[in-house]
Design an enzyme around this catalytic site. Structure first.
Site, PDB file in Angstrom:
ATOM      1  CD  GLU A 113      28.238 -31.004 -42.963  1.00 35.57           C
ATOM      2  OE1 GLU A 113      29.284 -31.341 -42.379  1.00 35.57           O
ATOM      3  OE2 GLU A 113      27.776 -29.847 -42.900  1.00 35.57           O
ATOM      4  CD  GLU A 122      33.563 -25.163 -42.933  1.00 35.79           C
ATOM      5  OE1 GLU A 122      33.050 -25.807 -43.859  1.00 35.79           O
ATOM      6  OE2 GLU A 122      33.359 -25.416 -41.737  1.00 35.79           O
TER       7      GLU A 122
HETATM    8 ZN   LIG Z   1      31.523 -27.052 -42.936  1.00 37.48          ZN
END
Ligand SMILES: [Zn+2]
Length: 711
Positions: free
Chosen positions: A496, A525
């Site tokens: 995160e 990502e």
């Molecule tokens: Zn993620």
């Protein structure tokens, strides 16, 4: 209604750090409807103004359309963003109701703006003079135009009617698909009452099964004496398949699980007809929008150029994973043989997770609970911040007390330019809230990063610095004991934080392309998974993992177990994702109602070289593939692996220069900051990656990290 800013209710302030305690359920129900009415009126007058300019045949400027649109969107984002945030972290029945009551109106406003014909024509007109725009503006404009086109705004007459009708039907079919999976999952139970039927099950699972029995009316049920009620939901299904010593029961449960919602034994819950209808409609929608098939529609908004680029990547992974998955299967058979199990000579799908767990225990017993004392939150934060300072030249410091909070657990931090930034040293860059602990009942599970403020320039020219929400769900401190984290929780925090870094270190000042905005979803990502890689870096991990009482470092053999666990059954795991991704892609790129094959036949054909144990006859996995038939992953499931290739390859740049070559690591880290973390959605992700890596992505690092090459 008052127009002076001073008397605006907090929930409508629209800028700065929110005073959370003023955002009450009452404020939501009182002021959000008025806000939406105001935004609708503003949108209408914007449309009128644009209509006028277009009617006079005058050229349009960015300030005429993009800036006002952005400001409208930002007012909604600020207000509704805080409400949604609080709904996730400080839930109460009152807030949930207030949120739910406004949700539809918020979505409707977004749809209206996204499907406005006048705005679409204005954007097209602006696009014709796009030579006057800079690269970031062009990308923002093109993404906006594309999103509107994909909503069918460029169609007219009967084509548009047909498009809208099909969109409506697709939405209904997806909902029905998901509901039928849910009903089929919940509709199956198996009551266990004999102790030998629960042999091998851990006490946490027995607790769950007894609780399920009590909820079903067997008030006397206990974890020790049963009865125990088994079901097909993941929290009960997955550990049962892993630990149950009763092969016959594993088979029964497995067969029920893989045939969910496939209409077997005359069940009404049958998703097969829905699958064909959904795929057919998507194909028709794609052709209305001018594309050859739905995969092209999906890829139009992604980093991957074409289905052949995705196929090529999946084939690289398949070739690497297949032989390893075969060896892994052989190792499971050998393990079963060592334990004198009859299935050693005939391993079936319902034996795989069971023997994988046995083999894992035999080879390295990693007790994730026992590692917790080595990962107290304050130490982990020190380690994470030190890594960020080393790699990216930033300083992260506590700023508790400088911002209003929503809960006393929450902390506030500031990010500054580090000491080696010359004249800029100490200059503030961003800040973030960290809400680390779980609060059952009022905080949503899982972990996430969200935007509080997005980097931009205020009307008076002041820079607005980005602010992030970082939310985790780890165990809270107890008495004098700090929050002790599992290794997975450490990885989650790093993950995160990677999203947060991209949001906070952006240098783009147009909010539509700042940070994570405008980044293609198969690339988003990259920073998050990149940060996870550092949890396996010896210096980073052993630098921060110390026993919270004795100060002892994490024992070397525990570090080795973490490394081994990372690649354990890695071939099978990769092959499974390749199978799902390829099935999804080809159903949306090759399958048509008259291609001479059913979707299931296409899947079975793909299975011949993407599974090492062929699917059994009852296997109707497609009927519960909710990601692509009930969620947003259609022709996008490959994104999981695509992004992993990027993040592994990015970490590979650090491995290439040597993980203990301090000078080179710093240099590479600064380059990562100045490209991936800075440029956000302002540039094509292929160009961003190339600016960092000096070449296009390669799957070599991911294949190596997944343990798919002989060493
Ligand atoms: Zn993620």
């Amino acid at each position: 209604m008052s127009s002076s800013t001073a008397s605006l209710p907090e929930i409508l302030r629209g800028e700065g750090l929110p005073v959370f305690e003023s955002i009450t359920p009452t404020a939501v129900s009182e002021h959000i409807p008025a806000l939406i009415r105001e935004l609708e009126a503003d949108l209408s007058s914007l449309e009128q103004r644009l209509e006028q300019i277009l009617g006079q045949g005058q050229g349009l400027a960015w300030q005429d359309v993009m800036d006002p649109l952005q400001r409208l969107g930002e007012r909604l984002r600020w207000s509704w963003g805080v409400v949604s945030h609080l709904n996730g972290v400080c839930n109460s029945p009152e807030l949930r109701d207030a949120h739910a009551a406004q949700q539809a109106a918020v979505v409707q406003f977004g749809n209206r703006a996204g499907q406005s014909q006048v705005i679409y024509r204005a954007l097209e007109s602006l696009h014709q003079q796009s030579a006057q725009l800079d690269g970031t503006q062009q990308r923002i404009l093109e993404a906006e135009l594309r999103d509107m086109q994909l909503r069918g705004v460029g169609l007219s007459g009967s084509e548009q009617e047909a498009f809208n009708a099909a969109s409506q039907e697709l939405a209904e079919l997806s909902t029905r698909f998901g509901n039928q999976v849910l009903d089929a999952t919940n509709g199956w139970t198996l009551r266990l009452s004999e102790p030998d039927e629960v042999q091998g099950l851990p006490s946490s699972l027995l607790d769950q099964l007894a609780q399920a029995a009590r909820q079903a009316g067997e008030v006397e049920a206990t974890a020790e004496n049963g009865p125990w009620l088994l079901g097909l939901d993941m929290p009960r299904y997955a550990p049962f398949m892993k630990y149950s010593q009763r092969r016959d029961l594993r088979e029964r449960v497995y067969r029920a699980h893989v045939s969910r919602a496939s209409g077997i034994e005359g069940s009404e819950l049958n998703n097969w007809p829905l699958i064909e209808r959904i795929l057919t409609l998507r194909g028709e929608q794609a052709r209305r929008l001018g594309y050859g098939n739905w995969a092209e529609v999906s890829l139009a908004a992604k980093m991957a150029d074409s289905d052949s680029a995705v196929e090529a990547l999946l084939e690289e992974l398949r070739v690497a994973a297949y032989p390893v998955a075969q060896q892994e299967l052989a190792a499971l058979r050998a393990c079963a043989a060592r334990h004198d199990a009859p299935e050693a000579s005939d391993l079936r799908p319902w034996d795989v997770t069971f023997w994988a767990e046995k083999l894992r225990q035999d080879s390295f017993e990693l007790d994730s609970e026992a590692l917790r004392p080595y990962f107290p939150l304050p130490r982990v934060l020190d380690g994470l911040f030190a890594l960020c300072s080393r790699l990216f030249g930033i300083t992260i410091e506590a700023a508790d007390g400088e911002a209003p909070l929503w809960h006393s657990d929450v902390r506030y931090f500031r990010i500054l330019e580090g000491p080696d930034a010359g004249a800029a040293a100490g200059q503030p860059l961003a800040s973030f809230y960290l809400d680390p602990y779980s609060r059952p009942g009022s905080k949503r599970g899982g972990a996430w990063m969200d935007e509080c403020l997005v980097r931009s320039r205020a009307a008076d020219g002041r820079a607005v610095l980005p602010v992030a929400y970082l939310i985790c769900n780890q165990s809270p401190p107890v008495g004098d004991t700090p929050s002790l984290m599992t290794f997975e929780e450490v990885e989650t925090l790093f993950h995160e934080f990677g999203h947060g870094l991209q949001h906070m270190l952006t240098t783009v000042e147009r909010p539509q392309a700042a940070g994570i905005n405008g980044v293609e979803w198969d690339a988003v990502e990259l920073p998050s998974q990149f940060m996870e890689n550092w949890c396996y870096d010896r210096a980073t991990l052993l630098g921060m993992a110390r026993h919270w009482q004795s100060g002892e470092p994490l024992p070397e053999q525990e570090f080795a177990k973490l490394q081994a666990a990372r690649t354990f059954m890695g071939g099978s795991a990769t092959l499974r994702q390749v199978h799902f991704a390829l099935v999804d892609l080809r159903l949306h790129s090759r399958w048509t109602p008259d291609c001479g094959m059913s979707p299931e036949q296409l899947r079975r054909e793909i299975a011949t070289n993407t599974t090492v144990l062929a699917p059994i006859d009852d296997d109707a996995f497609l009927c519960s593939f909710g990601h692509i038939f009930a969620g947003g992953y259609a022709a996008g499931y490959y994104s999981y692996k695509w992004a992993e290739v990027l993040s592994a390859d990015a970490f590979g740049a650090f491995e290439d220069v040597g993980l203990n070559n301090e000078e080179q690591i710093r240099e590479t880290g600064r380059r990562f900051r100045n490209t991936v973390l800075s440029l956000g959605g302002s540039l094509d992700p292929k160009q961003v990656f190339e600016a960092f890596r000096g070449r296009q992505p390669s799957s070599e690092a991911l294949i190596r990290h997944s343990g798919l090459v002989a060493v």
